[in-house]
Design an enzyme around this catalytic site. Structure first.
Site, PDB file in Angstrom:
ATOM      1  N   HIS A  56       6.477  -4.135   0.388  1.00  0.00           N
ATOM      2  CA  HIS A  56       5.187  -3.800   1.155  1.00  0.00           C
ATOM      3  C   HIS A  56       4.953  -4.489   2.282  1.00  0.00           C
ATOM      4  O   HIS A  56       5.499  -5.697   2.492  1.00  0.00           O
ATOM      5  CB  HIS A  56       3.985  -4.140   0.086  1.00  0.00           C
ATOM      6  CG  HIS A  56       3.759  -3.208  -1.089  1.00  0.00           C
ATOM      7  ND1 HIS A  56       2.905  -3.011  -1.565  1.00  0.00           N
ATOM      8  CD2 HIS A  56       4.749  -2.319  -1.659  1.00  0.00           C
ATOM      9  CE1 HIS A  56       2.926  -1.894  -2.620  1.00  0.00           C
ATOM     10  NE2 HIS A  56       4.233  -1.672  -2.586  1.00  0.00           N
ATOM     11  N   GLU A  58       2.512  -6.399   3.408  1.00  0.00           N
ATOM     12  CA  GLU A  58       1.764  -7.674   3.249  1.00  0.00           C
ATOM     13  C   GLU A  58       2.798  -8.659   2.835  1.00  0.00           C
ATOM     14  O   GLU A  58       2.798  -9.921   3.257  1.00  0.00           O
ATOM     15  CB  GLU A  58       0.622  -7.555   2.345  1.00  0.00           C
ATOM     16  CG  GLU A  58      -0.629  -6.548   2.657  1.00  0.00           C
ATOM     17  CD  GLU A  58      -0.306  -5.227   2.204  1.00  0.00           C
ATOM     18  OE1 GLU A  58      -1.404  -4.848   1.784  1.00  0.00           O
ATOM     19  OE2 GLU A  58       0.815  -4.743   2.007  1.00  0.00           O
ATOM     20  N   CYS A  86      -2.994  -3.589  -2.261  1.00  0.00           N
ATOM     21  CA  CYS A  86      -2.799  -2.999  -3.685  1.00  0.00           C
ATOM     22  C   CYS A  86      -2.679  -4.245  -4.732  1.00  0.00           C
ATOM     23  O   CYS A  86      -3.034  -5.410  -4.145  1.00  0.00           O
ATOM     24  CB  CYS A  86      -1.473  -2.369  -3.864  1.00  0.00           C
ATOM     25  SG  CYS A  86      -0.191  -3.354  -4.126  1.00  0.00           S
ATOM     26  N   CYS A  89      -0.091  -6.844  -3.837  1.00  0.00           N
ATOM     27  CA  CYS A  89      -0.340  -7.587  -2.503  1.00  0.00           C
ATOM     28  C   CYS A  89      -1.525  -8.431  -2.642  1.00  0.00           C
ATOM     29  O   CYS A  89      -1.566  -9.509  -2.037  1.00  0.00           O
ATOM     30  CB  CYS A  89      -0.466  -6.753  -1.308  1.00  0.00           C
ATOM     31  SG  CYS A  89       1.271  -5.905  -1.026  1.00  0.00           S
TER      32      CYS A  89
END
Length: 155
Positions: A56, A58, A86, A89
């Site tokens: 991801h 992040e 999410c 993260c």
């Protein structure tokens, strides 16, 4: 022409990262981390490309920022991300002690900074995150909607 605020300027950089994700066929989510007025880390979603849940935007940016600062604590940093984080993260942001996160748009299907749950303000956690959203919101939301529109039409 209106002068951009710092938040808008950094969100534009996160949007550039999101477009890199889109270019490789991944969901267009981008992120930058700012320390002392400078971008020290960038990341974009690579989950499909790298075939891993962990890719991801992040998480990639947090890993890079930690290398730059030479510490896992990112206590003096601000994260700019095009979409509300999410649960994975959001947890990493809390663990990294990032004090401020700015999102372009909310994520009603998976967001964990207020949409589904708010992991940034759990009383029993030892760290809270100042969270705001809506910076270049229309542009960030359009990245997502156009990506999924194209994906559905190609099927």
């Amino acid at each position: 022409m209106k002068k951009l605020t710092d938040d808008e300027r950094y969100m534009k950089e996160a949007i550039k990262q999101a477009k890199k994700a889109e270019a490789i066929g991944d969901v267009p989510i981008g992120c930058v981390i700012v320390y002392d007025g400078k971008i020290i880390a960038r990341g974009y979603n690579r989950r499909n490309k790298d075939k891993t849940t962990l890719a991801h935007a992040e998480l990639i940016a947090i890993k890079r920022a930690s290398k730059v600062i030479n510490d896992w604590r990112l206590e003096d940093c601000t994260m700019y991300v095009t979409l509300e984080p999410c649960q994975m993260c959001a947890g990493a942001i809390v663990q990294a002690r990032i004090p401020r996160v700015v999102a372009g748009c909310m994520n009603p299907k998976a967001g964990c900074a207020g949409s589904i749950i708010d992991m940034f303000h759990v009383d029993k956690f030892n760290h809270k995150v100042d969270f705001s959203y809506g910076i270049l919101e229309d542009e960030c939301r359009e990245l997502m909607t156009s990506f999924f529109r194209k994906l559905r039409s190609s099927k």
